[in-house]
Design a protein around this motif. Structure first.
Motif, PDB file in Angstrom:
ATOM      1  N   ILE A   1      10.744   0.286   7.578  1.00  0.00           N
ATOM      2  CA  ILE A   1       9.476  -0.126   6.978  1.00  0.00           C
ATOM      3  C   ILE A   1       8.881  -1.258   7.803  1.00  0.00           C
ATOM      4  O   ILE A   1       9.573  -1.893   8.605  1.00  0.00           O
ATOM      5  CB  ILE A   1       9.665  -0.609   5.522  1.00  0.00           C
ATOM      6  CG1 ILE A   1      10.531  -1.889   5.501  1.00  0.00           C
ATOM      7  CG2 ILE A   1      10.243   0.475   4.639  1.00  0.00           C
ATOM      8  CD1 ILE A   1      10.507  -2.620   4.171  1.00  0.00           C
ATOM      9  N   PHE A   2       7.582  -1.486   7.628  1.00  0.00           N
ATOM     10  CA  PHE A   2       6.973  -2.697   8.145  1.00  0.00           C
ATOM     11  C   PHE A   2       7.073  -3.746   7.041  1.00  0.00           C
ATOM     12  O   PHE A   2       6.591  -3.536   5.932  1.00  0.00           O
ATOM     13  CB  PHE A   2       5.509  -2.470   8.522  1.00  0.00           C
ATOM     14  CG  PHE A   2       4.781  -3.755   8.823  1.00  0.00           C
ATOM     15  CD1 PHE A   2       5.057  -4.449   9.992  1.00  0.00           C
ATOM     16  CD2 PHE A   2       3.855  -4.273   7.935  1.00  0.00           C
ATOM     17  CE1 PHE A   2       4.417  -5.651  10.268  1.00  0.00           C
ATOM     18  CE2 PHE A   2       3.209  -5.461   8.202  1.00  0.00           C
ATOM     19  CZ  PHE A   2       3.485  -6.157   9.374  1.00  0.00           C
ATOM     20  N   ASN A   3       7.723  -4.863   7.348  1.00  0.00           N
ATOM     21  CA  ASN A   3       7.920  -5.920   6.349  1.00  0.00           C
ATOM     22  C   ASN A   3       6.986  -7.081   6.640  1.00  0.00           C
ATOM     23  O   ASN A   3       7.227  -7.879   7.547  1.00  0.00           O
ATOM     24  CB  ASN A   3       9.371  -6.395   6.365  1.00  0.00           C
ATOM     25  CG  ASN A   3       9.678  -7.320   5.195  1.00  0.00           C
ATOM     26  OD1 ASN A   3       8.765  -7.856   4.556  1.00  0.00           O
ATOM     27  ND2 ASN A   3      10.959  -7.507   4.899  1.00  0.00           N
TER      28      ASN A   3
ATOM     29  N   THR B   1      10.723  -3.044   0.683  1.00  0.00           N
ATOM     30  CA  THR B   1      12.068  -2.511   0.457  1.00  0.00           C
ATOM     31  C   THR B   1      12.130  -1.733  -0.857  1.00  0.00           C
ATOM     32  O   THR B   1      13.094  -1.012  -1.104  1.00  0.00           O
ATOM     33  CB  THR B   1      13.090  -3.654   0.422  1.00  0.00           C
ATOM     34  OG1 THR B   1      12.681  -4.629  -0.550  1.00  0.00           O
ATOM     35  CG2 THR B   1      13.187  -4.337   1.792  1.00  0.00           C
ATOM     36  N   HIS B   2      11.108  -1.873  -1.683  1.00  0.00           N
ATOM     37  CA  HIS B   2      11.033  -1.137  -2.951  1.00  0.00           C
ATOM     38  C   HIS B   2      10.132   0.098  -2.833  1.00  0.00           C
ATOM     39  O   HIS B   2       9.720   0.657  -3.857  1.00  0.00           O
ATOM     40  CB  HIS B   2      10.499  -2.056  -4.057  1.00  0.00           C
ATOM     41  CG  HIS B   2      11.341  -3.274  -4.296  1.00  0.00           C
ATOM     42  ND1 HIS B   2      12.611  -3.210  -4.827  1.00  0.00           N
ATOM     43  CD2 HIS B   2      11.108  -4.579  -4.031  1.00  0.00           C
ATOM     44  CE1 HIS B   2      13.123  -4.436  -4.904  1.00  0.00           C
ATOM     45  NE2 HIS B   2      12.228  -5.283  -4.419  1.00  0.00           N
TER      46      HIS B   2
ATOM     47  N   THR C   1       2.969   1.114  -0.730  1.00  0.00           N
ATOM     48  CA  THR C   1       4.087   0.746  -1.595  1.00  0.00           C
ATOM     49  C   THR C   1       4.679   1.942  -2.322  1.00  0.00           C
ATOM     50  O   THR C   1       5.831   1.897  -2.748  1.00  0.00           O
ATOM     51  CB  THR C   1       3.624  -0.297  -2.631  1.00  0.00           C
ATOM     52  OG1 THR C   1       2.491   0.232  -3.356  1.00  0.00           O
ATOM     53  CG2 THR C   1       3.205  -1.594  -1.942  1.00  0.00           C
ATOM     54  N   SER C   2       3.904   3.024  -2.460  1.00  0.00           N
ATOM     55  CA  SER C   2       4.423   4.221  -3.122  1.00  0.00           C
ATOM     56  C   SER C   2       3.700   5.457  -2.605  1.00  0.00           C
ATOM     57  O   SER C   2       2.555   5.385  -2.149  1.00  0.00           O
ATOM     58  CB  SER C   2       4.251   4.131  -4.650  1.00  0.00           C
ATOM     59  OG  SER C   2       2.884   4.081  -5.003  1.00  0.00           O
TER      60      SER C   2
ATOM     61  N   PHE D   1      12.118  14.527   2.115  1.00  0.00           N
ATOM     62  CA  PHE D   1      13.112  13.887   2.955  1.00  0.00           C
ATOM     63  C   PHE D   1      14.006  13.046   2.052  1.00  0.00           C
ATOM     64  O   PHE D   1      13.720  12.865   0.870  1.00  0.00           O
ATOM     65  CB  PHE D   1      12.463  13.031   4.054  1.00  0.00           C
ATOM     66  CG  PHE D   1      11.455  12.021   3.558  1.00  0.00           C
ATOM     67  CD1 PHE D   1      11.842  10.743   3.182  1.00  0.00           C
ATOM     68  CD2 PHE D   1      10.118  12.361   3.475  1.00  0.00           C
ATOM     69  CE1 PHE D   1      10.923   9.819   2.737  1.00  0.00           C
ATOM     70  CE2 PHE D   1       9.185  11.434   3.031  1.00  0.00           C
ATOM     71  CZ  PHE D   1       9.596  10.161   2.659  1.00  0.00           C
ATOM     72  N   SER D   2      15.090  12.544   2.610  1.00  0.00           N
ATOM     73  CA  SER D   2      16.080  11.841   1.801  1.00  0.00           C
ATOM     74  C   SER D   2      15.578  10.479   1.357  1.00  0.00           C
ATOM     75  O   SER D   2      14.406  10.144   1.525  1.00  0.00           O
ATOM     76  CB  SER D   2      17.383  11.708   2.597  1.00  0.00           C
ATOM     77  OG  SER D   2      17.150  11.034   3.820  1.00  0.00           O
ATOM     78  N   ASN D   3      16.446   9.676   0.831  1.00  0.00           N
ATOM     79  CA  ASN D   3      16.117   8.386   0.226  1.00  0.00           C
ATOM     80  C   ASN D   3      15.193   7.546   1.110  1.00  0.00           C
ATOM     81  O   ASN D   3      15.569   7.130   2.194  1.00  0.00           O
ATOM     82  CB  ASN D   3      17.419   7.615  -0.026  1.00  0.00           C
ATOM     83  CG  ASN D   3      17.175   6.355  -0.835  1.00  0.00           C
ATOM     84  OD1 ASN D   3      16.028   5.968  -1.089  1.00  0.00           O
ATOM     85  ND2 ASN D   3      18.256   5.716  -1.249  1.00  0.00           N
ATOM     86  N   PRO D   4      13.934   7.261   0.659  1.00  0.00           N
ATOM     87  CA  PRO D   4      13.001   6.496   1.480  1.00  0.00           C
ATOM     88  C   PRO D   4      13.465   5.076   1.753  1.00  0.00           C
ATOM     89  O   PRO D   4      13.008   4.449   2.705  1.00  0.00           O
ATOM     90  CB  PRO D   4      11.706   6.507   0.647  1.00  0.00           C
ATOM     91  CG  PRO D   4      12.140   6.770  -0.754  1.00  0.00           C
ATOM     92  CD  PRO D   4      13.345   7.657  -0.633  1.00  0.00           C
ATOM     93  N   LYS D   5      14.385   4.566   0.946  1.00  0.00           N
ATOM     94  CA  LYS D   5      14.876   3.201   1.156  1.00  0.00           C
ATOM     95  C   LYS D   5      15.714   3.085   2.424  1.00  0.00           C
ATOM     96  O   LYS D   5      15.989   1.989   2.903  1.00  0.00           O
ATOM     97  CB  LYS D   5      15.681   2.745  -0.061  1.00  0.00           C
ATOM     98  CG  LYS D   5      14.858   2.677  -1.350  1.00  0.00           C
ATOM     99  CD  LYS D   5      15.684   2.132  -2.501  1.00  0.00           C
ATOM    100  CE  LYS D   5      14.879   2.181  -3.809  1.00  0.00           C
ATOM    101  NZ  LYS D   5      13.656   1.375  -3.740  1.00  0.00           N
TER     102      LYS D   5
END
Length: 458
Positions: free
Chosen positions: A134-136, A117-118, A216-217, A126-130
């Motif tokens: 995602i795969f959690n 989520t981070h 993660t980034s 593209f817009s906000n990746p949050k």
């Protein structure tokens, strides 16, 4: 004596097939169908220049990276086209399964997904990746971090280099540290994270201990989707699944939101597909071990055979030259001398149409044409004659970028003209992008190391 890379590759392939066999004892449907989808997000036909500039820039970035970067049932998965020229498939990882959209890329070699989520994506288009799925791993009971002692803990760019356990003392077998993080380069962007062993789930089939990157980034990524590498490497999706071939048929690029999809087929069978022409994969040059190279004898525009020096058509020991096929590359690429020969002939055969020099200057593509006043348009075929006798015929209306509303069209192949003073640049001299694969059934026969293809409406 076999190299350590070859031995490791063979061991990994055997391990993948043993896992596959252990997971395939139950009744499994003859085919499993999941939607291959285009990544179109909006209709850009009202602003063709901006769209051409976007894809031309993205294609040049990707070509620079590619040239300088280091008996079972079928599984059918739907393949969807997208606005940056890519195609995606839905894949499900974890227990219970979490479904995400993955870009299909034969020019890369790792399967990864945003996994926190981070998750951050710096300078991305593209817009906000949050806000994206995602795969959690925290929601999966089958999640396991890849340990540094695991044989799969190797350098993704050099699979013969085991990363080991730098944080452990000596050769202690009890060390429980994770495999060091990965860092992957894509065109002008990058992705980093750590590896997991997870379940990948298809209806009627589950593959256990699949190696997937937990990113993660990232930075400068053109898409919000996860990525499924299909390249010639132990990390790729087809190699981990132990398939003997995979195939797809790409829908035409209509530059709009479309729900039409074709199929990506993962095939464990030995049988030859009826009706296909075949071209052999070449041995990869030393600096580019993950790409699919094809032997090209000649190129034709219409009925005109072009005189292209053989050094550009076959990769040499210095890793220069040759043709690679790439599903993740929208436009094609030709090194400057090849591009000049091809476009000069194209201009001769299309001399009755008016060139749009303004569009060429603004888009960075050439040649471009304005077809205002013409009731019909004839663009010559682009024909690749492969060693062995197979011919791939690419109809002009498929490989040109057409905007009927504006009555303009451009040749969607980029080159390094004006950006590189070398007469013979490193890496492949020709990259056959997905625009030139439209309306072809294309099969990557991994067991027999060849490409099969036939024209058909997708």
């Amino acid at each position: 004596m076999a190299s350590f890379t070859t031995l490791l590759f063979s061991v990994f392939t055997l391990f993948s097939r043993l896992v596959l066999a252990s997971s395939s004892k139950n009744n499994i449907p003859a085919t499993i169908t999941i939607p291959l989808k285009p990544t179109f997000t909006k209709n850009p036909s009202t602003e063709p220049l901006l769209f051409l500039q976007h894809l031309a820039t993205a294609s040049m970035s990707r070509s620079h990276h590619l040239k300088h970067g280091k008996a079972s049932p079928l599984i059918q998965t739907s393949l969807f086209p997208h606005s940056y020229g890519g195609h995606t498939i839905p894949l499900s990882f974890g227990t219970p399964p979490q479904k995400l959209s993955f870009l299909v890329d034969t020019g890369s070699h790792v399967v990864w997904a945003p996994c926190t989520t981070h998750y951050t994506c710096t300078n991305c288009s593209f817009s906000n990746p949050k806000k994206f799925p995602i795969f959690n791993p925290e929601l999966s009971s089958s999640d396991k971090i890849l340990g540094c002692r695991d044989p799969k803990c190797v350098d993704t760019s050099s699979p013969d280099v085991h990363l080991g356990c730098p944080r452990c003392n000596g050769n202690s077998k009890k060390c429980s540290h994770a495999c060091p993080q990965y860092s992957l380069q894509y065109a002008i962007g990058a992705a980093s994270g750590f590896f997991l062993l997870e379940n990948i789930d298809f209806p009627g089939k589950t593959i256990h201990k699949f190696l997937v990157g937990c990113t993660t980034s990232a930075e400068r990524q053109p898409y919000s989707d996860a990525l499924a590498g299909f390249g010639r490497t132990m990390f790729s999706l087809p190699m981990q699944m132990g398939v003997k071939k995979f195939a797809y048929c790409l829908n035409s690029h209509d530059y709009d939101d479309t729900r039409n999809s074709s199929k990506l087929i993962l095939d464990y069978s030995d049988g030859e597909t009826e009706g296909l022409s075949y071209a052999s994969f070449l041995k990869n040059p030393p600096d580019f071990p993950f790409y699919y190279y094809l032997g090209v004898k000649d190129i034709k525009i219409g009925n005109k055979l072009l005189r292209i020096p053989s050094k550009y058509l076959t990769p040499g020991s210095d890793s220069r030259g040759g043709l690679m096929i790439d599903s993740g590359f929208a436009y094609g690429y030709m090194t400057q001398p090849v591009f000049k020969i091809v476009t000069n002939e194209l201009k001769k055969q299309m001399s009755k149409y008016r060139r749009s020099l303004e569009l060429e200057t603004q888009s960075g593509l050439t040649p471009c044409y304005n077809f205002t006043g013409h009731k019909s348009i004839k663009i010559p075929d682009l024909i690749y004659q492969f060693t062995g006798g197979a011919n791939m015929v690419v109809p002009g209306m498929n490989y040109f970028v057409l905007f009927p509303e504006a009555s303009v069209a451009c040749f969607p192949v980029t080159t390094d003209a004006g950006t590189n003073t070398l007469e013979f640049t490193p890496g492949p001299s020709i990259i056959l992008g997905n625009y030139q694969q439209v309306d072809h059934y294309v099969e990557f026969d991994l067991k027999n190391e060849r490409l099969g293809f036939v024209q058909q409406t997708c």
